[in-house]
Design an enzyme around this catalytic site. Structure first.
Site, mmCIF file in Angstrom:
data_model
loop_
_atom_site.group_PDB
_atom_site.id
_atom_site.type_symbol
_atom_site.label_atom_id
_atom_site.label_comp_id
_atom_site.label_asym_id
_atom_site.label_seq_id
_atom_site.Cartn_x
_atom_site.Cartn_y
_atom_site.Cartn_z
ATOM 1 N N SER A 180 0.841 -1.201 0.000
ATOM 2 C CA SER A 180 0.000 0.000 0.000
ATOM 3 C C SER A 180 0.873 1.246 0.000
ATOM 4 C CB SER A 180 -0.861 -0.019 1.265
ATOM 5 O OG SER A 180 -1.465 1.226 1.459
ATOM 6 N N TYR A 223 -1.976 -0.562 10.787
ATOM 7 C CA TYR A 223 -2.210 -1.170 9.467
ATOM 8 C C TYR A 223 -1.028 -0.902 8.540
ATOM 9 C CZ TYR A 223 -3.675 -1.445 4.607
ATOM 10 O OH TYR A 223 -3.693 -1.710 3.254
ATOM 11 N N LYS A 271 2.104 -3.402 6.678
ATOM 12 C CA LYS A 271 2.560 -3.450 5.283
ATOM 13 C C LYS A 271 4.076 -3.255 5.215
ATOM 14 C CE LYS A 271 -1.401 -4.229 3.389
ATOM 15 N NZ LYS A 271 -1.691 -5.576 2.903
HETATM 16 P P1 NAD Z 1 -10.878 -6.851 1.264
HETATM 17 O O1 NAD Z 1 -11.098 -6.794 2.725
HETATM 18 O O2 NAD Z 1 -12.026 -6.578 0.373
HETATM 19 O O3 NAD Z 1 -10.243 -8.260 0.846
HETATM 20 C C1 NAD Z 1 -9.373 -8.973 1.693
HETATM 21 C C2 NAD Z 1 -9.859 -10.397 1.768
HETATM 22 O O4 NAD Z 1 -8.975 -11.141 2.607
HETATM 23 C C3 NAD Z 1 -11.258 -10.498 2.393
HETATM 24 O O5 NAD Z 1 -12.076 -11.273 1.529
HETATM 25 C C4 NAD Z 1 -11.030 -11.203 3.718
HETATM 26 O O6 NAD Z 1 -12.108 -12.033 4.080
HETATM 27 C C5 NAD Z 1 -9.738 -11.973 3.450
HETATM 28 N N1 NAD Z 1 -8.924 -12.248 4.639
HETATM 29 C C6 NAD Z 1 -8.478 -11.362 5.571
HETATM 30 N N2 NAD Z 1 -7.755 -11.996 6.497
HETATM 31 C C7 NAD Z 1 -7.724 -13.314 6.153
HETATM 32 C C8 NAD Z 1 -7.138 -14.479 6.709
HETATM 33 N N3 NAD Z 1 -6.469 -14.444 7.871
HETATM 34 N N4 NAD Z 1 -7.283 -15.669 6.072
HETATM 35 C C9 NAD Z 1 -7.989 -15.734 4.917
HETATM 36 N N5 NAD Z 1 -8.570 -14.673 4.338
HETATM 37 C C10 NAD Z 1 -8.445 -13.465 4.948
HETATM 38 O O7 NAD Z 1 -9.677 -5.857 0.938
HETATM 39 P P2 NAD Z 1 -9.192 -5.304 -0.471
HETATM 40 O O8 NAD Z 1 -9.612 -3.885 -0.571
HETATM 41 O O9 NAD Z 1 -9.553 -6.240 -1.549
HETATM 42 O O10 NAD Z 1 -7.634 -5.300 -0.229
HETATM 43 C C11 NAD Z 1 -6.816 -6.396 -0.651
HETATM 44 C C12 NAD Z 1 -5.390 -6.130 -0.233
HETATM 45 O O11 NAD Z 1 -4.959 -4.884 -0.780
HETATM 46 C C13 NAD Z 1 -5.179 -6.024 1.269
HETATM 47 O O12 NAD Z 1 -3.955 -6.618 1.581
HETATM 48 C C14 NAD Z 1 -5.143 -4.531 1.512
HETATM 49 O O13 NAD Z 1 -4.396 -4.208 2.647
HETATM 50 C C15 NAD Z 1 -4.459 -4.047 0.245
HETATM 51 N N6 NAD Z 1 -4.759 -2.650 -0.081
HETATM 52 C C16 NAD Z 1 -6.064 -2.257 -0.216
HETATM 53 C C17 NAD Z 1 -6.350 -0.930 -0.514
HETATM 54 C C18 NAD Z 1 -7.786 -0.460 -0.634
HETATM 55 O O14 NAD Z 1 -8.005 0.763 -0.586
HETATM 56 N N7 NAD Z 1 -8.760 -1.309 -0.831
HETATM 57 C C19 NAD Z 1 -5.304 0.000 -0.675
HETATM 58 C C20 NAD Z 1 -3.997 -0.441 -0.529
HETATM 59 C C21 NAD Z 1 -3.732 -1.783 -0.241
#
Ligand code: NAD
Length: 339
Positions: free
Chosen positions: A125, A150, A154
């Site tokens: 991120s 958080y 990362k």
């Molecule tokens: P999201 O919450 O929609 O998807 C994450 C998925 O991981 C969820 O379906 C959740 O159920 C699953 N999960 C979490 N912990 C788990 C575990 N211990 N075992 C199995 N499954 C697990 O989030 P997203 O927006 O799709 O983000 C995906 C990745 O991208 C994450 O790592 C997040 O930190 C990163 N990210 C997201 C954003 C954003 O704005 N959405 C920005 C930067 C980085």
């Protein structure tokens, strides 16, 4: 070729699974902590396939061991699974450290134990940069103290990957530092589906317009930016998903990539007020908002220098802010019809 997509029923993971469906056998692993099993059916409809799904909590070492016993033919891993709320992480830091770090360590332990040959893409991120010193932010920006637990997870996960890459032969890895994904897939079968209270700006806007929540609060209008609101780099989630294809191709073509970093953003900074105006323009809807206090953990401005990803990964964002906002709005309306 089998690809493991952890967190593949979540927002970005589901859009990425669609991108990979033509050329890879997809295995999605998710514990559904922040997603819904109905996303699997939507993915099968879009991809016209039967995606393999395993409900596994990646923090559970024994379940992860069984997962790799069953799917010993995994060649590629895209690791999305994580908790992602800055606000929640400030309240429950241990929950975030445990979930995000243990999940990664468990996966890497299996790779090491089994001497697997793996190409690994990590969902990082722009939060790793904290308050940037210069804009646009490039990958050489100094990593400073994280603004939230958080963001710290990362930073730590990136460091774990770098250290692990050095001692693990046949392990190729890179980290994609996402800026702010918004919007929904063109089929309108998948999109951002916040469980509980929406935390990201665009779903908060769409929910406030439909009346699901009372109003939008803009956190701070007195920042030192041109209009006083925070500036972010909003990228269409399908463009972001496509970056993972380019990233994996790069890993497949090049050996010995020991966790390289790439910004994945549009390179354009958009203020909160500009985003609201653009939303009103493309949807014809009025957005009501109130000004609130600044939020802890928020950087004033963050937008990417994405030239490294364009040059090295041969990737380019194509869809633009207006299309992304319109798709987010259409997705919100579609969800209401289906509920
Ligand atoms: P999201 O919450 O929609 O998807 C994450 C998925 O991981 C969820 O379906 C959740 O159920 C699953 N999960 C979490 N912990 C788990 C575990 N211990 N075992 C199995 N499954 C697990 O989030 P997203 O927006 O799709 O983000 C995906 C990745 O991208 C994450 O790592 C997040 O930190 C990163 N990210 C997201 C954003 C954003 O704005 N959405 C920005 C930067 C980085």
């Amino acid at each position: 070729m089998k690809i493991l997509i952890t967190g593949g029923l979540g927002y970005i993971g589901s859009h990425t699974a669609v991108e990979f469906s033509d050329d890879y056998e997809i295995l999605i692993v998710d514990n559904l902590i922040n997603s819904d099993i109905s996303v699997l059916e939507s993915l099968n409809q879009i991809t016209k396939s039967n995606i393999i799904f395993e409900k596994v909590d990646l923090t559970d070492m024994i379940s992860v061991n069984k997962l790799f016993d069953k799917h010993s033919d995994i060649k590629n891993i895209i690791h999305f699974a994580a908790l992602k709320s800055v606000e929640e992480s400030l309240k429950y830091p241990l929950k975030y450290y445990h979930n995000n770090i243990t999940s990664l360590v468990n996966i890497l332990s299996e790779i090491k134990k089994r001497k697997m040959e793996i190409n690994f893409v990590f969902s990082s991120s722009c939060a790793v940069y904290g308050e940037p010193i210069s804009l646009p932010i490039d990958e050489n920006e100094k990593i400073k103290e994280a603004l939230s637990p958080y963001a710290n997870t990362k930073q730590i996960c990136e460091k774990i990957l770098t250290d692990f890459s050095k001692i693990c032969e046949n392990f190729n890895a890179l980290s994609l530092r996402y800026f702010n994904p918004i919007g929904a897939h063109k089929s309108l079968k998948i999109g951002e589906r916040p469980i509980g209270k929406a935390q990201n700006l665009v779903p908060i806007i769409t929910q406030s317009v439909t009346g699901i929540r009372n109003e939008l609060i803009v956190y701070g209008d007195d920042y030192q930016t041109h209009d006083g609101s925070c500036i972010r780099d909003y990228i269409h989630v399908s463009d972001l998903a496509n970056a993972h294809i380019c990233a994996l191709k790069y890993l497949e073509k090049n050996n010995n990539i020991k966790n390289e970093y790439f910004n994945i953003g549009t390179g354009i900074g958009t203020s909160v007020f500009t985003l609201i105006k653009s939303f009103e323009k493309v949807t014809g809807q009025k957005v009501n908002f109130k000004i609130g206090a600044r939020r802890p953990g928020d950087a004033i401005a963050a937008y990417s220098d994405n030239s490294k990803a364009i040059r090295v990964l041969n990737w380019k964002p194509r869809l633009g802010l207006d299309k992304a906002l319109l798709s987010a709005w259409n997705w919100e309306k579609m969800k209401r019809i289906n509920n």
